[in-house]
Design an enzyme around this catalytic site. Sequence first.
Site, PDB file in Angstrom:
ATOM      1  N   CYS A  87      33.663  31.498 -41.331  1.00 32.72           N
ATOM      2  CA  CYS A  87      33.719  31.086 -40.145  1.00 32.72           C
ATOM      3  C   CYS A  87      31.872  32.551 -39.796  1.00 32.72           C
ATOM      4  O   CYS A  87      32.138  33.385 -39.876  1.00 32.72           O
ATOM      5  CB  CYS A  87      34.634  32.507 -39.719  1.00 32.72           C
ATOM      6  SG  CYS A  87      34.808  32.822 -37.647  1.00 32.72           S
ATOM      7  N   CYS A  90      32.330  35.706 -37.525  1.00 39.49           N
ATOM      8  CA  CYS A  90      33.066  36.409 -38.038  1.00 39.49           C
ATOM      9  C   CYS A  90      31.357  36.852 -39.330  1.00 39.49           C
ATOM     10  O   CYS A  90      31.783  38.223 -39.396  1.00 39.49           O
ATOM     11  CB  CYS A  90      33.874  36.162 -39.768  1.00 39.49           C
ATOM     12  SG  CYS A  90      35.406  35.427 -38.653  1.00 39.49           S
TER      13      CYS A  90
END
Length: 166
Positions: A87, A90
């Site tokens: 991600c 993230c």
Amino acid sequence: MAVSISASSTITLSSLNSCTRVGASSSSLQLQFPLRTRFLPIGTRRLPASSRPRFLVQAKKQTFSSFDDLLANSEKPVFVDFYATWCGPCQFMVPVLEEVSTRLSDLIQVVKIDTEKYPSIATKYKIEALPTFIIFKDGEPFDRFEGALTADKLIERIETSLKVKQ
């Protein structure tokens, strides 16, 4: 650069940004490249060691028999970042969470949970988007929100949440 070649064309690449049709040939295709070709670097260039940012991360490594055990035994509210290694947002949050952990160390405990390694925890708390942040207080979900934020915005959100809901 994209080059489209038909069966009866000979193409000359006169520069890296343009393509010119030279003539027709019924038997074969030929590409003529310029004599002076510019090499383009692939990847990223490394900065000299003196100009690279240095991060000193001091993590408190603890082992718990379960996530519930961690929540139940925490003296402070627990701020959990549910993330995945693939991600992008993230990954953006890694240095942000390090800063938040340092600045709010007296207020919260920061924990990261990889949803790929612990899918049962992600399912239990209905994690549907990444990154998802949940603040736990007294072992129970207290507040939750999703999406990447700057350190200042994240700190503001955590402090506001803890003040309003106390």
